[in-house]
Design a protein around this motif. Structure first.
Motif, PDB file in Angstrom:
ATOM      1  N   SER A 159      16.875  22.711  53.835  1.00 50.45           N
ATOM      2  CA  SER A 159      16.487  23.578  54.952  1.00 50.45           C
ATOM      3  C   SER A 159      15.916  24.917  54.499  1.00 50.45           C
ATOM      4  O   SER A 159      15.337  25.652  55.310  1.00 50.45           O
ATOM      5  CB  SER A 159      17.688  23.822  55.873  1.00 50.45           C
ATOM      6  N   GLN A 160      16.056  25.254  53.222  1.00 48.87           N
ATOM      7  CA  GLN A 160      15.516  26.508  52.692  1.00 48.87           C
ATOM      8  C   GLN A 160      14.080  26.363  52.201  1.00 48.87           C
ATOM      9  O   GLN A 160      13.425  27.369  51.892  1.00 48.87           O
ATOM     10  CB  GLN A 160      16.397  27.015  51.547  1.00 48.87           C
ATOM     11  N   LEU A 161      13.579  25.123  52.118  1.00 53.27           N
ATOM     12  CA  LEU A 161      12.231  24.902  51.592  1.00 53.27           C
ATOM     13  C   LEU A 161      11.166  25.252  52.623  1.00 53.27           C
ATOM     14  O   LEU A 161      11.344  24.988  53.816  1.00 53.27           O
ATOM     15  CB  LEU A 161      12.065  23.447  51.158  1.00 53.27           C
ATOM     16  N   PRO A 162      10.022  25.781  52.176  1.00 52.09           N
ATOM     17  CA  PRO A 162       8.927  26.057  53.112  1.00 52.09           C
ATOM     18  C   PRO A 162       8.467  24.821  53.874  1.00 52.09           C
ATOM     19  O   PRO A 162       8.129  24.927  55.060  1.00 52.09           O
ATOM     20  CB  PRO A 162       7.820  26.604  52.192  1.00 52.09           C
ATOM     21  N   VAL A 163       8.453  23.647  53.218  1.00 49.54           N
ATOM     22  CA  VAL A 163       7.988  22.440  53.922  1.00 49.54           C
ATOM     23  C   VAL A 163       8.911  22.114  55.097  1.00 49.54           C
ATOM     24  O   VAL A 163       8.472  21.531  56.097  1.00 49.54           O
ATOM     25  CB  VAL A 163       7.884  21.227  52.973  1.00 49.54           C
ATOM     26  N   TRP A 164      10.181  22.455  54.975  1.00 51.92           N
ATOM     27  CA  TRP A 164      11.108  22.262  56.091  1.00 51.92           C
ATOM     28  C   TRP A 164      10.869  23.299  57.180  1.00 51.92           C
ATOM     29  O   TRP A 164      10.779  22.969  58.367  1.00 51.92           O
ATOM     30  CB  TRP A 164      12.549  22.353  55.585  1.00 51.92           C
ATOM     31  N   LYS A 165      10.781  24.555  56.779  1.00 48.45           N
ATOM     32  CA  LYS A 165      10.643  25.623  57.759  1.00 48.45           C
ATOM     33  C   LYS A 165       9.354  25.507  58.554  1.00 48.45           C
ATOM     34  O   LYS A 165       9.296  25.886  59.732  1.00 48.45           O
ATOM     35  CB  LYS A 165      10.730  26.980  57.051  1.00 48.45           C
ATOM     36  N   GLN A 166       8.309  24.961  57.941  1.00 47.78           N
ATOM     37  CA  GLN A 166       7.022  24.817  58.632  1.00 47.78           C
ATOM     38  C   GLN A 166       6.980  23.599  59.557  1.00 47.78           C
ATOM     39  O   GLN A 166       6.125  23.526  60.435  1.00 47.78           O
ATOM     40  CB  GLN A 166       5.899  24.704  57.593  1.00 47.78           C
ATOM     41  N   ALA A 167       7.871  22.663  59.365  1.00 54.21           N
ATOM     42  CA  ALA A 167       7.832  21.408  60.114  1.00 54.21           C
ATOM     43  C   ALA A 167       8.401  21.593  61.520  1.00 54.21           C
ATOM     44  O   ALA A 167       9.467  22.183  61.702  1.00 54.21           O
ATOM     45  CB  ALA A 167       8.611  20.330  59.377  1.00 54.21           C
ATOM     46  N   LYS A 168       7.678  21.056  62.494  1.00 57.82           N
ATOM     47  CA  LYS A 168       8.162  21.067  63.879  1.00 57.82           C
ATOM     48  C   LYS A 168       8.660  19.690  64.317  1.00 57.82           C
ATOM     49  O   LYS A 168       9.510  19.588  65.201  1.00 57.82           O
ATOM     50  CB  LYS A 168       7.056  21.553  64.813  1.00 57.82           C
ATOM     51  N   ILE A 169       8.109  18.642  63.690  1.00 53.45           N
ATOM     52  CA  ILE A 169       8.525  17.276  63.994  1.00 53.45           C
ATOM     53  C   ILE A 169       8.957  16.613  62.694  1.00 53.45           C
ATOM     54  O   ILE A 169       8.171  16.521  61.746  1.00 53.45           O
ATOM     55  CB  ILE A 169       7.396  16.473  64.661  1.00 53.45           C
ATOM     56  N   VAL A 170      10.200  16.161  62.653  1.00 55.88           N
ATOM     57  CA  VAL A 170      10.785  15.580  61.447  1.00 55.88           C
ATOM     58  C   VAL A 170      11.180  14.139  61.731  1.00 55.88           C
ATOM     59  O   VAL A 170      11.827  13.848  62.741  1.00 55.88           O
ATOM     60  CB  VAL A 170      12.026  16.379  60.994  1.00 55.88           C
ATOM     61  N   LYS A 171      10.792  13.239  60.836  1.00 55.68           N
ATOM     62  CA  LYS A 171      11.292  11.868  60.871  1.00 55.68           C
ATOM     63  C   LYS A 171      12.437  11.776  59.884  1.00 55.68           C
ATOM     64  O   LYS A 171      12.327  12.222  58.753  1.00 55.68           O
ATOM     65  CB  LYS A 171      10.170  10.899  60.475  1.00 55.68           C
ATOM     66  N   CYS A 172      13.556  11.191  60.314  1.00 54.26           N
ATOM     67  CA  CYS A 172      14.695  11.074  59.409  1.00 54.26           C
ATOM     68  C   CYS A 172      15.348   9.710  59.566  1.00 54.26           C
ATOM     69  O   CYS A 172      15.513   9.220  60.688  1.00 54.26           O
ATOM     70  CB  CYS A 172      15.716  12.170  59.686  1.00 54.26           C
ATOM     71  N   ASN A 173      15.721   9.117  58.438  1.00 58.37           N
ATOM     72  CA  ASN A 173      16.446   7.849  58.461  1.00 58.37           C
ATOM     73  C   ASN A 173      17.792   8.020  59.161  1.00 58.37           C
ATOM     74  O   ASN A 173      18.321   9.131  59.257  1.00 58.37           O
ATOM     75  CB  ASN A 173      16.655   7.346  57.031  1.00 58.37           C
ATOM     76  N   PRO A 174      18.387   6.920  59.644  1.00 59.81           N
ATOM     77  CA  PRO A 174      19.596   7.028  60.476  1.00 59.81           C
ATOM     78  C   PRO A 174      20.919   6.982  59.727  1.00 59.81           C
ATOM     79  O   PRO A 174      21.970   6.909  60.358  1.00 59.81           O
ATOM     80  CB  PRO A 174      19.469   5.789  61.382  1.00 59.81           C
ATOM     81  N   ASP A 175      20.900   7.053  58.400  1.00 58.09           N
ATOM     82  CA  ASP A 175      22.095   6.761  57.619  1.00 58.09           C
ATOM     83  C   ASP A 175      23.044   7.958  57.520  1.00 58.09           C
ATOM     84  O   ASP A 175      22.642   9.114  57.680  1.00 58.09           O
ATOM     85  CB  ASP A 175      21.669   6.289  56.230  1.00 58.09           C
ATOM     86  N   PRO A 176      24.333   7.695  57.209  1.00 58.43           N
ATOM     87  CA  PRO A 176      25.352   8.748  57.197  1.00 58.43           C
ATOM     88  C   PRO A 176      25.064   9.946  56.300  1.00 58.43           C
ATOM     89  O   PRO A 176      25.327  11.084  56.715  1.00 58.43           O
ATOM     90  CB  PRO A 176      26.622   8.009  56.752  1.00 58.43           C
ATOM     91  N   PRO A 177      24.534   9.786  55.048  1.00 60.13           N
ATOM     92  CA  PRO A 177      24.351  10.989  54.225  1.00 60.13           C
ATOM     93  C   PRO A 177      23.301  11.943  54.776  1.00 60.13           C
ATOM     94  O   PRO A 177      23.252  13.101  54.349  1.00 60.13           O
ATOM     95  CB  PRO A 177      23.928  10.432  52.859  1.00 60.13           C
ATOM     96  N   GLN A 178      22.485  11.475  55.725  1.00 60.68           N
ATOM     97  CA  GLN A 178      21.487  12.359  56.321  1.00 60.68           C
ATOM     98  C   GLN A 178      21.910  12.910  57.681  1.00 60.68           C
ATOM     99  O   GLN A 178      21.108  13.552  58.363  1.00 60.68           O
ATOM    100  CB  GLN A 178      20.132  11.640  56.438  1.00 60.68           C
ATOM    101  N   ILE A 179      23.161  12.677  58.079  1.00 58.41           N
ATOM    102  CA  ILE A 179      23.652  13.328  59.304  1.00 58.41           C
ATOM    103  C   ILE A 179      23.484  14.849  59.208  1.00 58.41           C
ATOM    104  O   ILE A 179      22.992  15.476  60.154  1.00 58.41           O
ATOM    105  CB  ILE A 179      25.125  12.952  59.588  1.00 58.41           C
ATOM    106  N   PRO A 180      23.844  15.495  58.085  1.00 56.48           N
ATOM    107  CA  PRO A 180      23.650  16.952  58.009  1.00 56.48           C
ATOM    108  C   PRO A 180      22.186  17.364  58.103  1.00 56.48           C
ATOM    109  O   PRO A 180      21.884  18.458  58.596  1.00 56.48           O
ATOM    110  CB  PRO A 180      24.239  17.313  56.635  1.00 56.48           C
ATOM    111  N   VAL A 181      21.268  16.519  57.641  1.00 54.56           N
ATOM    112  CA  VAL A 181      19.835  16.823  57.746  1.00 54.56           C
ATOM    113  C   VAL A 181      19.404  16.796  59.211  1.00 54.56           C
ATOM    114  O   VAL A 181      18.738  17.716  59.699  1.00 54.56           O
ATOM    115  CB  VAL A 181      18.999  15.818  56.923  1.00 54.56           C
TER     116      VAL A 181
END
Length: 274
Positions: free
Chosen positions: A66-88
């Motif tokens: 979440s500290q990366l510029p690519v994250w901060k610039q993104a308005k629409i994020v695709k994320c896989n549904p798995d447990p380790p990415q719940i925090p993402v």
């Protein structure tokens, strides 16, 4: 008695090999090594075999991402549904981003995508902590088709092993590479769209452990509980879906794939004729 014991052991070995074992022997061996290491070191959270395994430090990796510029610039994020990415997914919602989550393994007969809009969730009184889970997202999100998705600013993939050169492998079902190929065919991502993952540091392996195949999509960023890795890969990304490499069982198991293939090929034929 001896026969029964052997049968039990064989069943356990089959389970540990993974649901999609046999497609690539080298990747099968690597996945088994990673899953065993997670268990042996005790950094796993819950079961590890034949899945995108959860691990201690996933929340720290999500914070680093979440500290990366690519994250901060993104308005629409695709994320896989798995447990380790719940925090993402949770951080994305709290950061005000639209999140697209696939129904696990694209579901069976229902629309394959879920849209999580933090503004709508807040208006409806839905807790982000519920929406960020796999079951919760399907319960409270808006169901969409591949074609209905808006262009994606950042794609997060679940991985079992990665390399600093940008190579990756998931649990072996081929869902992530197929998904990204479809996104390219449908104009939802471009060659510049960042592809990222969060993994435990023990999942980062030497480059030669993961040969890059023609249909593989490469990671731009790898974030662990310890560090941020920019792969700086110079290799071009795969194009759309290479249909001759799609396996028969994928066409059978992914209910919408045959029709979507026909639609994409028809669209390409129409564009070529113009």
């Amino acid at each position: 008695m001896h026969s029964t014991m052997n049968s039990t052991l064989e069943s356990t070995d089959e389970e540990k090999a993974g649901r999609w074992s046999g497609r690539n022997v080298d990747k099968d061996a690597l996945r088994r090594e990673i899953w065993e290491r997670l268990e042996e070191t005790g950094v796993n959270v819950g079961p590890v075999w034949s899945r995108i395994s959860n691990w201690v430090g996933a929340d720290e990796a999500a914070w680093r991402l979440s500290q990366l510029p690519v994250w901060k610039q993104a308005k629409i994020v695709k994320c896989n549904p798995d447990p380790p990415q719940i925090p993402v997914r949770l951080r994305a919602l709290y950061d005000g981003k639209i999140v697209y989550v696939p129904v696990p393994e694209f579901g069976s007969g229902d629309l394959p995508w879920v849209k999580l809009d933090p503004e709508k969730l807040s208006r409806d009184g839905v807790q982000f902590e519920l929406a960020a889970t796999s079951q919760g997202s399907v319960q409270v999100g808006e169901k969409l088709s591949f074609e209905a998705l808006e262009p994606i600013d950042l794609a997060v993939c679940g991985c079992v092993a990665v390399t600093r050169a940008g190579g990756r492998t998931g649990k072996g079902g081929g869902f992530a590479d197929l998904e990204l190929g479809l996104f390219r065919d449908l104009g939802k991502i471009t060659p510049e769209t960042p592809i990222v993952t969060t993994v435990h540091s023990s999942m980062v392996v030497d480059d030669d452990r993961l040969p890059i195949m023609e249909h593989d999509s490469l990671l731009h960023w790898i974030v662990t509980e310890k560090e941020v890795i920019e792969t700086k890969t110079m290799r071009s990304q795969a194009g759309g879906v290479i249909w001759e490499l799609v396996l028969p069982d994928q066409f059978e198991e992914i209910w919408f794939l045959k029709q979507l293939k026909e639609d994409i090929l028809a669209r390409k034929a129409g564009q070529a004729a113009e």
